[in-house]
Design a protein around this motif. Structure first.
Motif, PDB file in Angstrom:
ATOM      1  N   ALA A 143     -12.966 -32.588  22.537  1.00  0.00           N
ATOM      2  CA  ALA A 143     -11.269 -31.867  21.183  1.00  0.00           C
ATOM      3  C   ALA A 143     -11.666 -32.555  20.076  1.00  0.00           C
ATOM      4  CB  ALA A 143      -9.815 -31.876  21.763  1.00  0.00           C
ATOM      5  N   ALA A 144     -11.699 -34.059  20.023  1.00  0.00           N
ATOM      6  CA  ALA A 144     -11.546 -34.514  19.372  1.00  0.00           C
ATOM      7  C   ALA A 144     -13.192 -34.487  18.006  1.00  0.00           C
ATOM      8  CB  ALA A 144     -11.458 -35.939  19.540  1.00  0.00           C
ATOM      9  N   THR A 145     -14.186 -34.737  19.124  1.00  0.00           N
ATOM     10  CA  THR A 145     -15.064 -34.523  18.459  1.00  0.00           C
ATOM     11  C   THR A 145     -15.601 -33.087  17.301  1.00  0.00           C
ATOM     12  OG1 THR A 145     -16.314 -35.827  20.068  1.00  0.00           O
ATOM     13  CG2 THR A 145     -17.819 -34.611  18.569  1.00  0.00           C
ATOM     14  N   ALA A 147     -17.792 -38.148  14.209  1.00  0.00           N
ATOM     15  CA  ALA A 147     -17.894 -37.878  15.157  1.00  0.00           C
ATOM     16  C   ALA A 147     -18.928 -38.038  16.112  1.00  0.00           C
ATOM     17  CB  ALA A 147     -17.882 -36.255  14.610  1.00  0.00           C
ATOM     18  N   LEU A 148     -19.829 -38.570  15.405  1.00  0.00           N
ATOM     19  CA  LEU A 148     -21.143 -38.871  16.002  1.00  0.00           C
ATOM     20  C   LEU A 148     -20.729 -40.869  16.645  1.00  0.00           C
ATOM     21  CD1 LEU A 148     -23.870 -38.331  13.510  1.00  0.00           C
ATOM     22  CD2 LEU A 148     -23.483 -38.051  15.724  1.00  0.00           C
ATOM     23  N   LEU A 149     -19.499 -41.132  15.592  1.00  0.00           N
ATOM     24  CA  LEU A 149     -19.537 -42.235  16.327  1.00  0.00           C
ATOM     25  C   LEU A 149     -18.183 -42.184  17.314  1.00  0.00           C
ATOM     26  CD1 LEU A 149     -18.964 -45.298  13.172  1.00  0.00           C
ATOM     27  CD2 LEU A 149     -20.531 -45.064  14.167  1.00  0.00           C
ATOM     28  N   LEU A 150     -17.594 -41.504  17.252  1.00  0.00           N
ATOM     29  CA  LEU A 150     -16.739 -41.401  18.161  1.00  0.00           C
ATOM     30  C   LEU A 150     -17.096 -41.076  19.934  1.00  0.00           C
ATOM     31  CD1 LEU A 150     -13.926 -40.802  18.843  1.00  0.00           C
ATOM     32  CD2 LEU A 150     -14.040 -38.249  18.626  1.00  0.00           C
ATOM     33  N   SER A 170     -15.762 -45.154  24.576  1.00  0.00           N
ATOM     34  CA  SER A 170     -14.984 -44.408  26.112  1.00  0.00           C
ATOM     35  C   SER A 170     -14.129 -43.295  26.288  1.00  0.00           C
ATOM     36  CB  SER A 170     -14.503 -45.510  27.206  1.00  0.00           C
ATOM     37  OG  SER A 170     -13.241 -46.266  26.991  1.00  0.00           O
ATOM     38  N   PRO A 171     -14.352 -42.062  27.015  1.00  0.00           N
ATOM     39  CA  PRO A 171     -12.808 -41.760  26.724  1.00  0.00           C
ATOM     40  C   PRO A 171     -12.206 -41.581  27.051  1.00  0.00           C
ATOM     41  CG  PRO A 171     -15.288 -41.072  27.817  1.00  0.00           C
ATOM     42  CD  PRO A 171     -15.170 -41.759  27.709  1.00  0.00           C
TER      43      PRO A 171
END
Length: 110
Positions: free
Chosen positions: A11-13, A65-68, A72-73
Protein backbone atom coordinates in the motif's frame (compact mmCIF):
# COMPACT_ATOMS: atom_id res chain seq x y z
CA UNK A 1 20.49 -10.72 -5.02
CA UNK A 2 17.62 -8.50 -6.12
CA UNK A 3 15.95 -7.02 -3.04
CA UNK A 4 13.54 -4.86 -5.03
CA UNK A 5 9.97 -6.06 -5.19
CA UNK A 6 7.76 -5.35 -8.17
CA UNK A 7 6.43 -1.83 -7.72
CA UNK A 8 2.92 -1.64 -6.40
CA UNK A 9 3.02 -4.73 -4.19
CA UNK A 10 2.26 -2.89 -0.96
CA UNK A 11 0.00 0.00 0.00
CA UNK A 12 2.78 2.48 0.83
CA UNK A 13 4.50 2.01 -2.53
CA UNK A 14 1.19 2.34 -4.37
CA UNK A 15 0.48 5.58 -2.47
CA UNK A 16 3.84 7.13 -3.39
CA UNK A 17 3.39 6.04 -7.02
CA UNK A 18 -0.13 7.47 -7.11
CA UNK A 19 1.13 10.86 -5.94
CA UNK A 20 3.99 10.72 -8.46
CA UNK A 21 1.52 9.96 -11.27
CA UNK A 22 -0.75 12.80 -10.15
CA UNK A 23 2.13 15.27 -10.19
CA UNK A 24 3.22 14.00 -13.59
CA UNK A 25 -0.33 14.54 -14.87
CA UNK A 26 -0.25 18.06 -13.42
CA UNK A 27 3.01 18.67 -15.30
CA UNK A 28 1.40 17.50 -18.53
CA UNK A 29 -1.37 20.07 -18.01
CA UNK A 30 0.99 22.89 -17.04
CA UNK A 31 3.45 22.54 -19.95
CA UNK A 32 0.88 23.44 -22.66
CA UNK A 33 -0.34 26.29 -20.45
CA UNK A 34 3.22 27.61 -20.32
CA UNK A 35 3.46 27.44 -24.11
CA UNK A 36 0.12 29.15 -24.74
CA UNK A 37 0.21 31.86 -22.06
CA UNK A 38 2.84 34.48 -22.84
CA UNK A 39 2.59 36.41 -19.56
CA UNK A 40 5.83 37.12 -17.76
CA UNK A 41 6.82 38.35 -14.34
CA UNK A 42 10.16 40.12 -14.25
CA UNK A 43 11.05 38.54 -17.59
CA UNK A 44 10.19 34.94 -16.63
CA UNK A 45 7.14 33.03 -17.84
CA UNK A 46 4.61 32.78 -15.00
CA UNK A 47 4.20 29.05 -15.62
CA UNK A 48 7.89 28.19 -15.21
CA UNK A 49 7.82 27.75 -11.44
CA UNK A 50 4.67 25.54 -11.31
CA UNK A 51 6.10 23.31 -14.08
CA UNK A 52 9.41 22.91 -12.24
CA UNK A 53 7.63 22.31 -8.93
CA UNK A 54 5.32 19.59 -10.24
CA UNK A 55 8.15 17.91 -12.14
CA UNK A 56 10.42 17.84 -9.10
CA UNK A 57 7.64 16.47 -6.87
CA UNK A 58 6.85 13.73 -9.40
CA UNK A 59 10.51 12.71 -9.42
CA UNK A 60 10.71 12.93 -5.61
CA UNK A 61 7.71 10.68 -4.98
CA UNK A 62 8.79 8.18 -7.63
CA UNK A 63 12.19 8.01 -5.91
CA UNK A 64 10.52 7.46 -2.53
CA UNK A 65 8.51 4.59 -3.99
CA UNK A 66 11.69 2.97 -5.29
CA UNK A 67 13.65 3.49 -2.07
CA UNK A 68 10.81 2.19 0.07
CA UNK A 69 11.41 -1.20 -1.51
CA UNK A 70 14.79 -1.34 0.25
CA UNK A 71 13.19 -1.03 3.71
CA UNK A 72 12.09 -4.31 5.25
CA UNK A 73 8.32 -4.79 5.45
CA UNK A 74 8.51 -5.01 9.25
CA UNK A 75 10.22 -1.63 9.50
CA UNK A 76 7.80 0.13 7.12
CA UNK A 77 4.98 0.27 9.62
CA UNK A 78 6.66 -0.60 12.87
CA UNK A 79 8.44 1.18 15.67
CA UNK A 80 10.93 2.88 13.36
CA UNK A 81 8.18 4.60 11.40
CA UNK A 82 6.41 5.74 14.57
CA UNK A 83 9.67 7.15 15.92
CA UNK A 84 10.38 8.92 12.64
CA UNK A 85 6.94 10.56 12.71
CA UNK A 86 7.45 11.66 16.33
CA UNK A 87 10.81 13.25 15.53
CA UNK A 88 9.39 14.92 12.43
CA UNK A 89 6.52 16.41 14.44
CA UNK A 90 8.91 17.79 17.01
CA UNK A 91 11.10 19.36 14.35
CA UNK A 92 8.08 20.79 12.51
CA UNK A 93 6.97 22.37 15.77
CA UNK A 94 10.17 24.39 15.92
CA UNK A 95 11.89 22.29 18.56
CA UNK A 96 15.53 21.35 18.41
CA UNK A 97 16.38 17.66 18.59
CA UNK A 98 19.46 16.72 20.58
CA UNK A 99 20.91 13.28 19.89
CA UNK A 100 23.77 13.61 22.34
CA UNK A 101 21.66 12.39 25.26
CA UNK A 102 22.28 8.95 26.76
CA UNK A 103 21.48 6.11 24.35
CA UNK A 104 20.99 8.75 21.62
CA UNK A 105 17.39 9.33 22.64
CA UNK A 106 16.11 12.55 21.10
CA UNK A 107 15.34 15.20 23.67
CA UNK A 108 13.51 18.33 22.66
CA UNK A 109 14.45 21.80 23.79
CA UNK A 110 12.95 25.13 22.89
Amino acid sequence: MNRLLPLGTDAATRAWLAVACFMLAATLVLVPAAMIDARTLEGVNVWTKPVKFSTSLALHFATLALLLQLVSPAARGGRMLVRFVQISRRCAGGRRISTSTPASRPACTR
